[in-house]
Motif scaffolding. Structure first.
Motif, PDB file in Angstrom:
ATOM      1  N   VAL A   1     -55.074  40.699  33.349  1.00 33.88           N
ATOM      2  CA  VAL A   1     -55.460  41.510  32.194  1.00 33.88           C
ATOM      3  C   VAL A   1     -56.077  42.795  32.715  1.00 33.88           C
ATOM      4  N   ASP A   2     -55.495  43.925  32.349  1.00 34.42           N
ATOM      5  CA  ASP A   2     -56.046  45.207  32.784  1.00 34.42           C
ATOM      6  C   ASP A   2     -57.392  45.455  32.124  1.00 34.42           C
ATOM      7  N   TYR A   3     -58.314  46.015  32.894  1.00 36.79           N
ATOM      8  CA  TYR A   3     -59.690  46.224  32.435  1.00 36.79           C
ATOM      9  C   TYR A   3     -59.747  47.065  31.169  1.00 36.79           C
ATOM     10  N   ASP A   4     -58.875  48.077  31.079  1.00 39.81           N
ATOM     11  CA  ASP A   4     -58.918  48.977  29.920  1.00 39.81           C
ATOM     12  C   ASP A   4     -57.964  48.569  28.803  1.00 39.81           C
ATOM     13  N   GLU A   5     -57.417  47.347  28.902  1.00 37.62           N
ATOM     14  CA  GLU A   5     -56.462  46.906  27.896  1.00 37.62           C
ATOM     15  C   GLU A   5     -57.152  46.605  26.564  1.00 37.62           C
ATOM     16  N   THR A   6     -58.294  45.967  26.636  1.00 42.23           N
ATOM     17  CA  THR A   6     -59.019  45.601  25.417  1.00 42.23           C
ATOM     18  C   THR A   6     -60.449  45.285  25.777  1.00 42.23           C
TER      19      THR A   6
ATOM     20  N   ARG B   1     -59.277  39.468  34.873  1.00 40.47           N
ATOM     21  CA  ARG B   1     -59.322  40.867  34.437  1.00 40.47           C
ATOM     22  C   ARG B   1     -59.538  41.753  35.659  1.00 40.47           C
ATOM     23  N   ILE B   2     -58.689  42.777  35.797  1.00 37.49           N
ATOM     24  CA  ILE B   2     -58.752  43.651  36.964  1.00 37.49           C
ATOM     25  C   ILE B   2     -58.644  45.103  36.527  1.00 37.49           C
ATOM     26  N   LEU B   3     -59.022  45.996  37.411  1.00 34.61           N
ATOM     27  CA  LEU B   3     -58.866  47.421  37.143  1.00 34.61           C
ATOM     28  C   LEU B   3     -57.389  47.780  37.120  1.00 34.61           C
ATOM     29  N   ASN B   4     -57.020  48.675  36.231  1.00 35.73           N
ATOM     30  CA  ASN B   4     -55.621  49.068  36.089  1.00 35.73           C
ATOM     31  C   ASN B   4     -55.260  50.092  37.176  1.00 35.73           C
ATOM     32  N   ARG B   5     -55.171  49.588  38.388  1.00 35.64           N
ATOM     33  CA  ARG B   5     -54.814  50.422  39.542  1.00 35.64           C
ATOM     34  C   ARG B   5     -53.693  49.751  40.313  1.00 35.64           C
ATOM     35  N   ASP B   6     -52.831  50.550  40.918  1.00 37.50           N
ATOM     36  CA  ASP B   6     -51.731  49.995  41.707  1.00 37.50           C
ATOM     37  C   ASP B   6     -52.263  49.098  42.817  1.00 37.50           C
ATOM     38  N   ALA B   7     -53.357  49.523  43.451  1.00 35.43           N
ATOM     39  CA  ALA B   7     -53.912  48.751  44.554  1.00 35.43           C
ATOM     40  C   ALA B   7     -54.383  47.375  44.085  1.00 35.43           C
ATOM     41  N   SER B   8     -54.945  47.322  42.879  1.00 30.77           N
ATOM     42  CA  SER B   8     -55.427  46.039  42.353  1.00 30.77           C
ATOM     43  C   SER B   8     -54.268  45.101  42.055  1.00 30.77           C
TER      44      SER B   8
ATOM     45  N   LEU C   1     -64.047  37.437  35.185  1.00 30.52           N
ATOM     46  CA  LEU C   1     -64.394  38.853  35.074  1.00 30.52           C
ATOM     47  C   LEU C   1     -65.028  39.342  36.370  1.00 30.52           C
ATOM     48  N   THR C   2     -64.603  38.723  37.480  1.00 30.22           N
ATOM     49  CA  THR C   2     -65.229  38.989  38.776  1.00 30.22           C
ATOM     50  C   THR C   2     -64.466  39.999  39.625  1.00 30.22           C
ATOM     51  N   GLY C   3     -63.327  40.481  39.148  1.00 26.13           N
ATOM     52  CA  GLY C   3     -62.589  41.501  39.878  1.00 26.13           C
ATOM     53  C   GLY C   3     -61.532  40.936  40.809  1.00 26.13           C
ATOM     54  N   VAL C   4     -60.573  41.786  41.158  1.00 20.52           N
ATOM     55  CA  VAL C   4     -59.412  41.347  41.928  1.00 20.52           C
ATOM     56  C   VAL C   4     -59.776  40.862  43.324  1.00 20.52           C
ATOM     57  N   ASN C   5     -60.844  41.405  43.896  1.00 25.62           N
ATOM     58  CA  ASN C   5     -61.197  41.036  45.263  1.00 25.62           C
ATOM     59  C   ASN C   5     -61.794  39.639  45.382  1.00 25.62           C
ATOM     60  N   THR C   6     -62.008  38.966  44.244  1.00 28.38           N
ATOM     61  CA  THR C   6     -62.521  37.593  44.296  1.00 28.38           C
ATOM     62  C   THR C   6     -61.398  36.557  44.172  1.00 28.38           C
ATOM     63  N   LEU C   7     -60.169  37.017  44.052  1.00 29.45           N
ATOM     64  CA  LEU C   7     -59.053  36.071  43.920  1.00 29.45           C
ATOM     65  C   LEU C   7     -58.955  35.137  45.122  1.00 29.45           C
ATOM     66  N   ARG C   8     -59.115  35.688  46.321  1.00 32.29           N
ATOM     67  CA  ARG C   8     -58.984  34.856  47.523  1.00 32.29           C
ATOM     68  C   ARG C   8     -60.098  33.807  47.574  1.00 32.29           C
ATOM     69  N   ALA C   9     -61.337  34.240  47.283  1.00 29.31           N
ATOM     70  CA  ALA C   9     -62.469  33.309  47.375  1.00 29.31           C
ATOM     71  C   ALA C   9     -62.365  32.179  46.357  1.00 29.31           C
ATOM     72  N   LEU C  10     -61.694  32.442  45.232  1.00 29.13           N
ATOM     73  CA  LEU C  10     -61.599  31.446  44.164  1.00 29.13           C
ATOM     74  C   LEU C  10     -60.205  30.824  44.063  1.00 29.13           C
TER      75      LEU C  10
ATOM     76  N   THR D   1     -66.872  56.720  50.155  1.00 23.08           N
ATOM     77  CA  THR D   1     -66.368  55.598  49.357  1.00 23.08           C
ATOM     78  C   THR D   1     -65.202  54.965  50.107  1.00 23.08           C
ATOM     79  N   ARG D   2     -64.964  53.701  49.822  1.00 21.12           N
ATOM     80  CA  ARG D   2     -63.880  52.996  50.522  1.00 21.12           C
ATOM     81  C   ARG D   2     -62.522  53.603  50.162  1.00 21.12           C
ATOM     82  N   SER D   3     -62.359  53.931  48.874  1.00 21.23           N
ATOM     83  CA  SER D   3     -61.123  54.582  48.433  1.00 21.23           C
ATOM     84  C   SER D   3     -61.490  55.913  47.794  1.00 21.23           C
ATOM     85  N   GLY D   4     -60.500  56.708  47.507  1.00 20.75           N
ATOM     86  CA  GLY D   4     -60.750  58.002  46.883  1.00 20.75           C
ATOM     87  C   GLY D   4     -60.534  57.984  45.385  1.00 20.75           C
ATOM     88  N   GLU D   5     -60.561  56.766  44.778  1.00 16.18           N
ATOM     89  CA  GLU D   5     -60.190  56.650  43.373  1.00 16.18           C
ATOM     90  C   GLU D   5     -61.323  57.008  42.412  1.00 16.18           C
ATOM     91  N   GLN D   6     -62.570  56.925  42.872  1.00 13.33           N
ATOM     92  CA  GLN D   6     -63.684  57.259  41.977  1.00 13.33           C
ATOM     93  C   GLN D   6     -63.731  58.768  41.752  1.00 13.33           C
TER      94      GLN D   6
END
Length: 590
Positions: A172-177, A150-157, A129-138, A29-34
């Motif tokens: 908005v954190d993914y697990d917020e609501t 909406r992004i995952l509640n991770r420091d990296a995000s 709802l496309t994730g933090v990695n789409t911020l640059r493209a958009l 995996t790219r990161s060890g977070e999973q």
């Protein structure tokens, strides 16, 4: 050795499927977070360029790559396929399951197209709802319009969002609501999501937006393979579930799984029905047909054809199944209503206690549903007739005569796949036998380890119907739990000494892979019975019958039964349990 690229739900499922082999593999995996549980697999973290990937595969003897990465991880897909091309090894693409594309959704080819269509529709208030990695493209869009991300509640995000300059108060954190509540709070004109499939929650997002009248924009998943030449230079096999993955690994690396899986008679019947329908309506006779399994995944099954029918040769894998090699046939006709009939070699229910009443063909509920679900896309009603030419003869070697299924085999299967020596399948067959016993009206069920012990015990209960006698194999504990659940008033447990001494020691599963005779414990049982017999030279428990003095045999039997009852009685709180210990001559002690 296998190398899996994951970090997704599909990656986790791939791990679970490969762990069943008990064979080493790698999971990257790219990161060890999973969070993923690995026993035989070894975790790798960090991205790999093509040179690193090929070097790792060379040094670790990788013979198969599994691409279970996110559908939008296009660069990883490219790297993986380029490495496979250089290594001359196959790739299994573990795809997601995708719902049909909905015409009410505005589909976008990529992120640039999404910006163009959002602006073309006058959208200035967006929930992405496309994730933090789409911020640059958009970025060209959110810098000009009111957007929430909406992004995952991770420091990296959060760090990625900060570097891109996106306002922190619009994250908005993914697990917020949940999505629906979030829409109620933000009142967006539209949502933007990715075609992420069922495991990515795509359907839930779409349904929530539709319920509130919010417009939906979706970025289409990239084509796979992303390299046009890959289909010629790299062998790519596609699966979309754990059963398909296992079967494909068994095909490509036969030595990875010590034992190979097979197909249920229900899956064989379904594949035959699909092939027969394809032939009827299109005239085509493909060598393989897709079969939708109950878990939603699709596998391919080889088929053959005859005069007016299609067929599948039943494969049991390494499961000891008497139906292995049987030809399961299906013939199909267009009809006014959908119905499934049993033909030659398919048994008929003659007793209550099954999914269908007496007189119906012994085709269980799950296979019937599979057949109907697989023929549904044709948009017509069919009469499907399932037949098994050798079924009547083979049925005599199954549980069917005991269960009151006459004239042939049953078409069965819940998952559609048979895992070799499946404990789950054996216990499921015990449950079915117990249910039939209950439906026969008897308040007493006699459970035995096998035909020998049953033969001796039957003489004690001449008035009980044959359905009241059920074999537990080794699963004493599970069988007693089922008896309690079904509300039997009386349970008689018959056993030979080999299983009895294991049960007396507390082993409710007496299979040799789970327990062996403990000579020290047996010596204690003998001592309790006042017997000083030396058993150092015995290898089998039944040899005890010839060692124990005749005057001590009954006392020893009572001690063994008492210890067995100590472990079994707690499982039978509302019924009476009687334990019979049977010697090699058929004498019964209780």
């Amino acid at each position: 050795m296998i190398l899996v690229f994951g970090g997704t739900t599909e990656g986790r499922k791939a791990v679970e499927a490969l762990e069943e082999a008990g064979t080493p593999f790698f999971y990257s995996t790219r990161s060890g977070e999973q969070e993923v549980e690995l026993v035989n697999g070894q975790r790798l973290t960090g991205g790999m360029a093509v040179p690193e990937m090929t070097a790792f595969c060379h040094s670790h003897g990788i013979r198969l790559l599994v691409d279970a990465a996110h559908p939008f991880a296009t660069q990883l897909h490219r790297n993986l396929l380029m490495a496979a091309e250089q290594l001359h090894i196959p790739v299994i693409r573990y795809e997601r399951i995708y719902p049909p594309r909905d015409d009410s959704i505005v589909w976008c080819e990529d992120y640039d197209d999404a910006i163009s269509k959002l602006e073309g529709h006058g959208i200035h208030r967006l929930l992405a709802l496309t994730g933090v990695n789409t911020l640059r493209a958009l970025k060209g869009y959110w810098q000009k319009h009111e957007c929430w991300w909406r992004i995952l509640n991770r420091d990296a995000s959060h760090e990625t969002a900060r570097k891109e300059g996106f306002p922190a108060d619009r994250l908005v954190d993914y697990d917020e609501t949940d999505t629906s509540t979030l829409m109620d709070r933000l009142h967006p004109q539209a949502i933007l999501t990715k075609e992420s499939g069922k495991s990515g929650g795509f359907e839930e997002k779409v349904l929530a937006a539709k319920a509130k009248g919010i417009k939906i924009f979706a970025v289409q998943r990239p084509a796979y393979p992303p390299l046009p030449h890959s289909t010629q230079l790299v062998r790519i096999e596609y699966v979309n579930g754990p059963h398909g993955l296992r079967r494909m690994v068994e095909r490509l690396l036969p030595d990875f799984y010590p034992l190979h899986s097979g197909l249920t008679t229900g899956t064989c019947a379904t594949a035959a029905a699909v092939a027969a329908t394809t032939r009827l309506l299109s005239g085509e006779m493909p060598n393989e047909v897709p079969v939708l399994l109950p878990n939603g995944e699709t596998i391919t099954v080889g088929v053959i054809y005859g005069d007016g029918y299609a067929a599948v040769v039943k494969e049991a894998g390494d499961d000891p199944d008497v139906t292995d090699g049987l030809e399961i046939r299906a013939s199909v006709e267009i009809s006014d209503t959908f119905c499934i009939r049993g033909g030659e070699g398919v048994g008929v229910f003659t007793l209550p206690g099954f999914d269908f009443p007496p007189g119906e063909p012994a085709i269980n509920k799950s296979p019937r549903q599979m057949i109907q679900d697989n023929l549904l896309p044709w948009g017509k009603q069919f009469q499907v007739t399932i037949s098994v030419p050798q079924g009547a003869a083979i049925a005599q070697r199954t549980f069917n005569p005991r269960l009151g299924i006459e004239g042939g085999i049953s078409i069965i299967g819940v998952s559609g796949i048979v895992k070799p020596f499946s404990e789950e399948a054996f216990i499921s067959s015990i449950r079915k036998c117990m249910e039939v016993a209950k439906a026969s009206g008897t308040g007493t069920v006699v459970i035995n380890s096998g035909a020998k012990s049953e033969r001796y015990v039957k003489a004690r209960f001449p008035d009980l119907p044959r359905q009241a006698f059920v074999e537990y194999g080794n699963y004493i504990g599970e069988t007693l739990k089922i008896a309690e659940e079904l509300g039997f008033a009386n349970v008689v447990l018959g056993m030979m000494l080999g299983k009895a001494v294991k049960l007396a020691a507390g082993h409710l599963d007496t299979h040799s892979r789970k327990s062996v005779m403990d000579k020290d414990f047996v010596s204690k049982l003998l001592a309790e019975a006042g017997c000083t017999t030396d058993i150092g030279d015995i290898t089998l428990a039944r040899e005890l019958w010839g060692k124990i003095p005749a005057e001590k045999v009954r006392a020893f039997a009572r001690v063994v039964i008492r210890h067995c009852a100590h472990h079994c009685s707690p499982l039978m709180r509302n019924g009476t349990l009687t334990i019979f210990l049977i010697d090699d001559e058929g004498n019964i002690y209780e």
